[in-house]
Design a protein around this motif. Structure first.
Motif, PDB file in Angstrom:
ATOM      1  N   PHE A   1     -63.244 -36.217  16.901  1.00 26.03           N
ATOM      2  CA  PHE A   1     -63.548 -34.944  16.420  1.00 26.03           C
ATOM      3  C   PHE A   1     -63.124 -35.018  15.039  1.00 26.03           C
ATOM      4  CE2 PHE A   1     -62.678 -33.935  20.857  1.00 26.03           C
ATOM      5  CZ  PHE A   1     -64.100 -33.303  21.295  1.00 26.03           C
ATOM      6  N   SER A   2     -64.017 -34.982  13.915  1.00 24.22           N
ATOM      7  CA  SER A   2     -63.789 -35.048  12.398  1.00 24.22           C
ATOM      8  C   SER A   2     -62.465 -34.080  12.042  1.00 24.22           C
ATOM      9  CB  SER A   2     -64.954 -34.636  11.749  1.00 24.22           C
ATOM     10  OG  SER A   2     -65.546 -33.575  12.127  1.00 24.22           O
ATOM     11  N   PHE A   3     -62.463 -32.939  12.611  1.00 29.14           N
ATOM     12  CA  PHE A   3     -61.653 -31.865  12.312  1.00 29.14           C
ATOM     13  C   PHE A   3     -60.184 -32.148  12.906  1.00 29.14           C
ATOM     14  CE2 PHE A   3     -64.482 -30.209  15.545  1.00 29.14           C
ATOM     15  CZ  PHE A   3     -63.819 -30.239  16.414  1.00 29.14           C
ATOM     16  N   LEU A   4     -60.000 -32.999  13.695  1.00 32.38           N
ATOM     17  CA  LEU A   4     -58.678 -33.359  14.400  1.00 32.38           C
ATOM     18  C   LEU A   4     -58.216 -34.895  14.032  1.00 32.38           C
ATOM     19  CD1 LEU A   4     -59.349 -32.307  17.888  1.00 32.38           C
ATOM     20  CD2 LEU A   4     -58.187 -30.982  16.208  1.00 32.38           C
ATOM     21  N   LYS A   5     -59.165 -35.655  13.280  1.00 34.82           N
ATOM     22  CA  LYS A   5     -58.939 -36.938  13.088  1.00 34.82           C
ATOM     23  C   LYS A   5     -57.516 -37.347  12.369  1.00 34.82           C
ATOM     24  CE  LYS A   5     -62.511 -40.131  12.864  1.00 34.82           C
ATOM     25  NZ  LYS A   5     -63.754 -40.622  12.461  1.00 34.82           N
ATOM     26  N   ASP A   6     -57.550 -36.520  11.012  1.00 41.46           N
ATOM     27  CA  ASP A   6     -56.384 -36.894  10.377  1.00 41.46           C
ATOM     28  C   ASP A   6     -55.054 -35.953  10.451  1.00 41.46           C
ATOM     29  OD1 ASP A   6     -57.965 -38.716   9.101  1.00 41.46           O
ATOM     30  OD2 ASP A   6     -58.927 -37.182   7.802  1.00 41.46           O
ATOM     31  N   SER A   7     -54.970 -35.526  11.640  1.00 48.63           N
ATOM     32  CA  SER A   7     -53.831 -34.483  11.683  1.00 48.63           C
ATOM     33  C   SER A   7     -53.233 -34.847  12.930  1.00 48.63           C
ATOM     34  CB  SER A   7     -54.603 -32.934  11.893  1.00 48.63           C
ATOM     35  OG  SER A   7     -53.557 -32.005  12.547  1.00 48.63           O
ATOM     36  N   ASP A   8     -51.631 -34.623  13.041  1.00 53.08           N
ATOM     37  CA  ASP A   8     -51.004 -35.051  14.078  1.00 53.08           C
ATOM     38  C   ASP A   8     -50.872 -33.754  15.195  1.00 53.08           C
ATOM     39  OD1 ASP A   8     -50.239 -37.192  13.031  1.00 53.08           O
ATOM     40  OD2 ASP A   8     -48.570 -36.625  11.971  1.00 53.08           O
ATOM     41  N   GLU A   9     -51.477 -32.701  14.768  1.00 52.39           N
ATOM     42  CA  GLU A   9     -51.456 -31.572  15.574  1.00 52.39           C
ATOM     43  C   GLU A   9     -52.595 -30.949  15.497  1.00 52.39           C
ATOM     44  OE1 GLU A   9     -49.010 -28.199  12.830  1.00 52.39           O
ATOM     45  OE2 GLU A   9     -47.957 -29.757  13.858  1.00 52.39           O
ATOM     46  N   ILE A  10     -52.874 -29.937  16.564  1.00 51.82           N
ATOM     47  CA  ILE A  10     -54.127 -29.088  16.578  1.00 51.82           C
ATOM     48  C   ILE A  10     -53.875 -28.260  15.445  1.00 51.82           C
ATOM     49  CG2 ILE A  10     -55.586 -27.572  17.859  1.00 51.82           C
ATOM     50  CD1 ILE A  10     -54.861 -29.240  20.257  1.00 51.82           C
TER      51      ILE A  10
ATOM     52  N   ASN B   1     -57.888 -23.696  12.227  1.00 47.09           N
ATOM     53  CA  ASN B   1     -58.928 -24.275  11.752  1.00 47.09           C
ATOM     54  C   ASN B   1     -60.195 -23.875  12.297  1.00 47.09           C
ATOM     55  OD1 ASN B   1     -61.158 -26.627  11.641  1.00 47.09           O
ATOM     56  ND2 ASN B   1     -59.499 -28.214  11.678  1.00 47.09           N
ATOM     57  N   PRO B   2     -61.313 -23.446  11.203  1.00 42.54           N
ATOM     58  CA  PRO B   2     -62.473 -22.773  11.448  1.00 42.54           C
ATOM     59  C   PRO B   2     -63.393 -23.707  12.374  1.00 42.54           C
ATOM     60  CG  PRO B   2     -62.382 -22.887   9.174  1.00 42.54           C
ATOM     61  CD  PRO B   2     -61.002 -23.359   9.943  1.00 42.54           C
ATOM     62  N   LYS B   3     -63.315 -24.852  12.038  1.00 39.08           N
ATOM     63  CA  LYS B   3     -64.281 -25.892  12.695  1.00 39.08           C
ATOM     64  C   LYS B   3     -64.305 -26.020  14.208  1.00 39.08           C
ATOM     65  CE  LYS B   3     -65.650 -28.463   8.547  1.00 39.08           C
ATOM     66  NZ  LYS B   3     -65.708 -29.907   7.933  1.00 39.08           N
ATOM     67  N   LEU B   4     -62.528 -26.168  14.366  1.00 36.18           N
ATOM     68  CA  LEU B   4     -62.240 -26.288  15.791  1.00 36.18           C
ATOM     69  C   LEU B   4     -62.662 -24.812  16.447  1.00 36.18           C
ATOM     70  CD1 LEU B   4     -59.058 -27.510  17.259  1.00 36.18           C
ATOM     71  CD2 LEU B   4     -59.495 -24.953  17.539  1.00 36.18           C
ATOM     72  N   LYS B   5     -62.388 -23.995  16.079  1.00 37.88           N
ATOM     73  CA  LYS B   5     -62.963 -22.596  16.764  1.00 37.88           C
ATOM     74  C   LYS B   5     -64.373 -22.746  16.995  1.00 37.88           C
ATOM     75  CE  LYS B   5     -59.120 -19.737  14.823  1.00 37.88           C
ATOM     76  NZ  LYS B   5     -58.641 -18.939  13.888  1.00 37.88           N
ATOM     77  N   ALA B   6     -65.088 -23.144  15.765  1.00 36.15           N
ATOM     78  CA  ALA B   6     -66.535 -22.921  16.035  1.00 36.15           C
ATOM     79  C   ALA B   6     -66.891 -24.081  17.138  1.00 36.15           C
ATOM     80  CB  ALA B   6     -67.104 -23.358  14.492  1.00 36.15           C
TER      81      ALA B   6
ATOM     82  N   SER C   1     -77.692 -37.425  19.449  1.00 34.09           N
ATOM     83  CA  SER C   1     -77.748 -38.064  18.158  1.00 34.09           C
ATOM     84  C   SER C   1     -75.978 -38.219  17.882  1.00 34.09           C
ATOM     85  CB  SER C   1     -78.611 -37.702  16.978  1.00 34.09           C
ATOM     86  OG  SER C   1     -78.245 -38.621  16.208  1.00 34.09           O
ATOM     87  N   VAL C   2     -75.500 -36.964  17.903  1.00 29.78           N
ATOM     88  CA  VAL C   2     -74.097 -37.067  17.398  1.00 29.78           C
ATOM     89  C   VAL C   2     -73.147 -37.661  18.394  1.00 29.78           C
ATOM     90  CG1 VAL C   2     -72.159 -35.563  17.169  1.00 29.78           C
ATOM     91  CG2 VAL C   2     -74.317 -34.932  15.964  1.00 29.78           C
ATOM     92  N   HIS C   3     -73.592 -37.345  19.572  1.00 24.81           N
ATOM     93  CA  HIS C   3     -72.550 -37.813  20.758  1.00 24.81           C
ATOM     94  C   HIS C   3     -72.519 -39.292  20.731  1.00 24.81           C
ATOM     95  CE1 HIS C   3     -72.207 -33.851  21.911  1.00 24.81           C
ATOM     96  NE2 HIS C   3     -71.198 -33.980  22.775  1.00 24.81           N
ATOM     97  N   LEU C   4     -73.955 -39.903  20.637  1.00 25.32           N
ATOM     98  CA  LEU C   4     -74.116 -41.191  20.530  1.00 25.32           C
ATOM     99  C   LEU C   4     -73.345 -42.060  19.439  1.00 25.32           C
ATOM    100  CD1 LEU C   4     -75.846 -43.495  22.068  1.00 25.32           C
ATOM    101  CD2 LEU C   4     -77.475 -43.058  20.394  1.00 25.32           C
ATOM    102  N   LYS C   5     -73.653 -41.473  18.314  1.00 19.36           N
ATOM    103  CA  LYS C   5     -72.825 -41.956  17.020  1.00 19.36           C
ATOM    104  C   LYS C   5     -71.289 -41.740  17.094  1.00 19.36           C
ATOM    105  CE  LYS C   5     -76.554 -40.988  13.738  1.00 19.36           C
ATOM    106  NZ  LYS C   5     -77.195 -39.885  13.335  1.00 19.36           N
ATOM    107  N   LYS C   6     -70.924 -40.911  17.920  1.00 15.25           N
ATOM    108  CA  LYS C   6     -69.436 -40.962  18.058  1.00 15.25           C
ATOM    109  C   LYS C   6     -68.919 -41.999  19.038  1.00 15.25           C
ATOM    110  CE  LYS C   6     -68.509 -37.387  15.218  1.00 15.25           C
ATOM    111  NZ  LYS C   6     -67.401 -37.670  13.953  1.00 15.25           N
ATOM    112  N   GLY C   7     -69.999 -42.562  19.822  1.00 15.61           N
ATOM    113  CA  GLY C   7     -69.342 -43.291  20.942  1.00 15.61           C
ATOM    114  C   GLY C   7     -68.970 -42.449  22.135  1.00 15.61           C
TER     115      GLY C   7
END
Length: 160
Positions: free
Chosen positions: A44-53, A57-62, A96-102
């Protein structure tokens, strides 16, 4: 097995309760995903660089709303059409997104478990095994549609 009118009603009723507190339920949902599979954070791009949730985060909610809502819509479609029919462009995008993310099959199981736990906690005493079964079936059908699109998407990539 066909999706019953009662199952559809259970999902719709519980979605009404869930959406009354989207911020809390979104955090609970992603917290549960990371509790079950900490490595999923990197998907998840919106969680990648963070140590906590991130609490606000509006992207997380969305993203959480999309998962809850699409599962609810899947329940309605299962009842009306006997299958999940997501708009072609949406399904292609999701594949497509799920495939690209592995994303692989076990990831879908983690999300299902987190979804069911979130619904159970949000509903409290209104939760029942029947509610869980209805959400589980709706999610399984949605996941199957996304996985089918991922396979579609992977074929041209392998051919080139």
């Amino acid at each position: 097995m066909s999706f019953t009118e009662k199952q559809e009603a259970l999902v719709k009723e519980s979605w009404e309760i869930l959406k009354q507190n989207i911020p809390e339920n979104s955090l609970r949902f992603f917290g549960t995903i990371l509790e079950i599979a900490p490595a999923a954070k990197d998907l998840f791009s919106f969680l990648k660089d963070s140590d906590e949730i991130p609490q606000n985060n509006p992207k997380l909610k969305a993203h959480a709303v999309k998962v809850f809502k699409m599962t609810c819509e899947s329940a309605i479609q299962l009842r009306e059409k006997g299958e999940v029919v997501v708009a072609d462009t949406t399904l292609k995008y999701l594949g497509s997104v799920h495939l690209k993310k592995g994303v692989i099959d076990p990831h879908f199981e983690v999300v299902k478990e987190a979804l069911l736990r979130t619904v159970k906690e949000a509903l409290g005493e209104k939760w029942s095994e029947e509610v869980g079964g209805a959400w589980g079936e709706a999610y399984d059908q949605l996941a199957a549609a996304i996985k089918a699109e991922m396979k579609e998407e992977a074929v041209p990539a392998e051919a080139s």
